[in-house]
Write a protein that holds these residues in place. Structure first.
Motif, PDB file in Angstrom:
ATOM      1  N   VAL A  20       0.888  -1.165   0.000  1.00  0.00           N
ATOM      2  CA  VAL A  20       0.000   0.000   0.000  1.00  0.00           C
ATOM      3  C   VAL A  20       0.924   1.213   0.000  1.00  0.00           C
ATOM      4  CG1 VAL A  20      -1.826   1.266   1.156  1.00  0.00           C
ATOM      5  CG2 VAL A  20      -1.809  -1.236   1.264  1.00  0.00           C
ATOM      6  N   GLY A  21       0.961   1.842  -1.170  1.00  0.00           N
ATOM      7  CA  GLY A  21       1.967   2.889  -1.420  1.00  0.00           C
ATOM      8  C   GLY A  21       2.924   2.356  -2.480  1.00  0.00           C
ATOM      9  N   ALA A  22       2.808   2.912  -3.697  1.00  0.00           N
ATOM     10  CA  ALA A  22       3.670   2.448  -4.815  1.00  0.00           C
ATOM     11  C   ALA A  22       4.614   3.581  -5.225  1.00  0.00           C
ATOM     12  CB  ALA A  22       2.797   2.033  -5.988  1.00  0.00           C
ATOM     13  N   ASN A  50      -2.888   5.169 -11.579  1.00  0.00           N
ATOM     14  CA  ASN A  50      -2.019   4.981 -12.748  1.00  0.00           C
ATOM     15  C   ASN A  50      -0.568   4.742 -12.347  1.00  0.00           C
ATOM     16  OD1 ASN A  50      -3.512   4.827 -15.092  1.00  0.00           O
ATOM     17  ND2 ASN A  50      -3.909   7.038 -15.090  1.00  0.00           N
ATOM     18  N   LEU A  51      -0.174   5.360 -11.230  1.00  0.00           N
ATOM     19  CA  LEU A  51       1.191   5.098 -10.742  1.00  0.00           C
ATOM     20  C   LEU A  51       1.345   3.622 -10.397  1.00  0.00           C
ATOM     21  CD1 LEU A  51       3.992   6.086  -9.689  1.00  0.00           C
ATOM     22  CD2 LEU A  51       2.894   6.368  -7.465  1.00  0.00           C
ATOM     23  N   ALA A  52       0.362   3.090  -9.662  1.00  0.00           N
ATOM     24  CA  ALA A  52       0.428   1.680  -9.255  1.00  0.00           C
ATOM     25  C   ALA A  52       0.413   0.756 -10.473  1.00  0.00           C
ATOM     26  CB  ALA A  52      -0.735   1.360  -8.322  1.00  0.00           C
ATOM     27  N   VAL A 130       5.118  -1.928   8.509  1.00  0.00           N
ATOM     28  CA  VAL A 130       4.889  -0.490   8.364  1.00  0.00           C
ATOM     29  C   VAL A 130       6.215   0.213   8.114  1.00  0.00           C
ATOM     30  CG1 VAL A 130       4.002   1.583   9.516  1.00  0.00           C
ATOM     31  CG2 VAL A 130       2.898  -0.632   9.916  1.00  0.00           C
ATOM     32  N   ILE A 131       6.201   1.073   7.107  1.00  0.00           N
ATOM     33  CA  ILE A 131       7.390   1.868   6.761  1.00  0.00           C
ATOM     34  C   ILE A 131       7.095   3.368   6.938  1.00  0.00           C
ATOM     35  CG2 ILE A 131       9.087   2.337   4.919  1.00  0.00           C
ATOM     36  CD1 ILE A 131       9.099  -0.591   5.343  1.00  0.00           C
ATOM     37  N   THR A 132       5.859   3.752   6.708  1.00  0.00           N
ATOM     38  CA  THR A 132       5.456   5.162   6.751  1.00  0.00           C
ATOM     39  C   THR A 132       5.930   5.831   8.035  1.00  0.00           C
ATOM     40  OG1 THR A 132       3.475   4.555   5.488  1.00  0.00           O
ATOM     41  CG2 THR A 132       3.437   6.700   6.601  1.00  0.00           C
ATOM     42  N   MET A 159      16.369  -1.034  11.610  1.00  0.00           N
ATOM     43  CA  MET A 159      17.112  -1.922  10.690  1.00  0.00           C
ATOM     44  C   MET A 159      17.919  -1.043   9.738  1.00  0.00           C
ATOM     45  SD  MET A 159      17.516  -5.098  10.114  1.00  0.00           S
ATOM     46  CE  MET A 159      18.211  -6.161   8.861  1.00  0.00           C
ATOM     47  N   LEU A 160      17.279  -0.006   9.221  1.00  0.00           N
ATOM     48  CA  LEU A 160      17.951   0.930   8.313  1.00  0.00           C
ATOM     49  C   LEU A 160      19.018   1.730   9.067  1.00  0.00           C
ATOM     50  CD1 LEU A 160      18.234   2.580   5.692  1.00  0.00           C
ATOM     51  CD2 LEU A 160      16.202   3.870   6.398  1.00  0.00           C
ATOM     52  N   ASP A 161      18.650   2.193  10.253  1.00  0.00           N
ATOM     53  CA  ASP A 161      19.623   2.958  11.046  1.00  0.00           C
ATOM     54  C   ASP A 161      20.870   2.115  11.336  1.00  0.00           C
ATOM     55  OD1 ASP A 161      16.789   4.066  12.984  1.00  0.00           O
ATOM     56  OD2 ASP A 161      17.762   5.104  11.312  1.00  0.00           O
TER      57      ASP A 161
END
Ligand SMILES: NC(=O)c1ccc[n+]([C@@H]2O[C@H](COP(=O)([O-])OP(=O)(O)OC[C@H]3O[C@@H](n4cnc5c(N)ncnc54)[C@H](O)[C@@H]3O)[C@@H](O)[C@H]2O)c1
Ligand SMILES: O=C(O)C[C@H](O)C(=O)O
Length: 309
Positions: A20-22, A50-52, A130-132, A159-161
């Motif tokens: 959810v979120g492309a 259209n983006l998705a 969740v990434i948002t 994890m990214l940090d």
């Protein structure tokens, strides 16, 4: 025997990743997973239909170049998420130069509340990554609003940090970096766990921490967003779920008494597998680590109250 083998094979669960979120991060995670995993289905939902759809088409062409032909669909209708093993949520606004991640909280909480409801209508069995941002607060909102058990909703931030920490330590000549974790808020109160660090000739960490804390803003200032680092971090967590690796990693998880804290999502060591958060690993953190974790929890709880939780 052959027939039974084929039958069993045909019963092998299809691996499906929903998004959810492309946008920049969602599409880059999908591109990464397409290359690294044997996924049978990818579904991308975005309000920008259209983006998705365009991302799905482009990803399908890329897959063919790798000799892979997964089903890849895009659109704005959440029904395409049905049957996803995991849904990756990047829907929401990203910060601009000069903003903090926390500045996104009010707007993105409203989005995540709506996304939670729609995921539960379309793919209630999925684990949710969740990434948002601000990810610890958005993970809590997703958990509360979805009504899912706490092991099924978790966030990617530390994890990214921790990847950034490893790079910074490498550049300082630190060798054999077996474990170097950032814990706490995926934000200004993040901290390097001195209890858990396992590497040779570790330098004074204050300057290192400052570098890791603010490097994302430096990237955003130059290229507008971060997405390659986030995509690899997210892929590591998705892989742990889909392949049940039971890998231990820092994740934003809902605490219920662990480390002495409850009713908050914050970055701590967790084992991730097919059930999502398989276990929260309650290492006996030293007083400084505990003080830093307490500081993150306090800040996050204050912001949750502002959001009405
Ligand atoms: N946790 C992390 O480590 C981490 C890393 C990078 C980015 N982020 C966060 O991820 C989010 C996305 O970042 P990005 O760079 O991909 O932004 P982006 O603007 O490129 O993509 C966001 C997408 O969300 C979509 N969207 C907005 N509202 C929606 C809704 N209600 N339903 C479905 N889709 C919706 C937008 O149309 C857009 O395509 C931001 O909040 C950013 O801060 C977090
Ligand atoms: O810093 C941001 O706004 C994006 C993300 O949280 C990151 O750490 O790259």
């Amino acid at each position: 025997m052959y027939f039974n083998f084929v039958k069993e094979q045909s019963e092998v669960a299809k691996m499906k990743i929903g998004f959810v979120g492309a946008g920049r991060v969602g599409s880059t995670i999908a591109f990464t997973c397409l290359q690294q995993l044997d996924v049978e289905e990818i579904a991308l939902v975005d309000i920008m239909e259209n983006l998705a759809i365009g991302e799905a088409m482009d990803l399908a062409h890329a897959a063919a170049g790798l000799g892979k032909y997964p089903e890849i669909v895009g659109g704005s209708d959440y029904s395409i998420l049905e049957g996803s093993d995991i849904v990756v949520v990047t829907a929401g606004s990203a910060r601009k130069p000069g903003m903090s991640r926390l500045d996104l909280a009010m707007k993105n909480a409203g989005i995540i509340k709506d996304v939670a409801r729609k995921i539960m209508e379309s793919s209630p069995e999925s684990k949710i990554l969740v990434i948002t941002n601000p990810v610890d607060l958005m993970t809590y909102v997703m958990w509360k609003e979805s009504g899912k058990s706490r092991n099924e909703v978790f966030g990617m931030g530390n994890m990214l940090d921790s990847m950034r920490l490893k790079r910074t330590l490498h550049e300082l000549g630190v060798k054999n970096i077996n474990k170097a974790w950032i814990l706490g808020e995926h934000g200004d109160s993040m901290f390097i766990s001195r209890t858990l660090i396992d590497a040779e000739n570790v330098p004074e960490l204050e300057k290192v921490l400052s570098e890791v804390r603010f490097v994302a803003a430096e990237v955003i200032k130059r290229k507008g967003a971060t997405f390659y680092g986030p995509a690899i971090a997210a892929y590591r967590m998705i892989n742990a779920v889909l392949n049940n690796t039971k890998e231990e990693m820092p994740a934003s998880v809902i605490l219920k008494g662990e480390f002495g804290f409850s009713d908050v999502s914050v970055g701590v060591p967790a084992i991730i597998g097919k059930n999502g958060v398989e276990k929260i690993v309650e290492y006996p953190l030293d007083p400084q680590d505990m003080e830093n974790l307490r500081n993150s929890v306090k800040l996050l709880k204050e912001r949750l109250k502002e959001l009405g939780y």
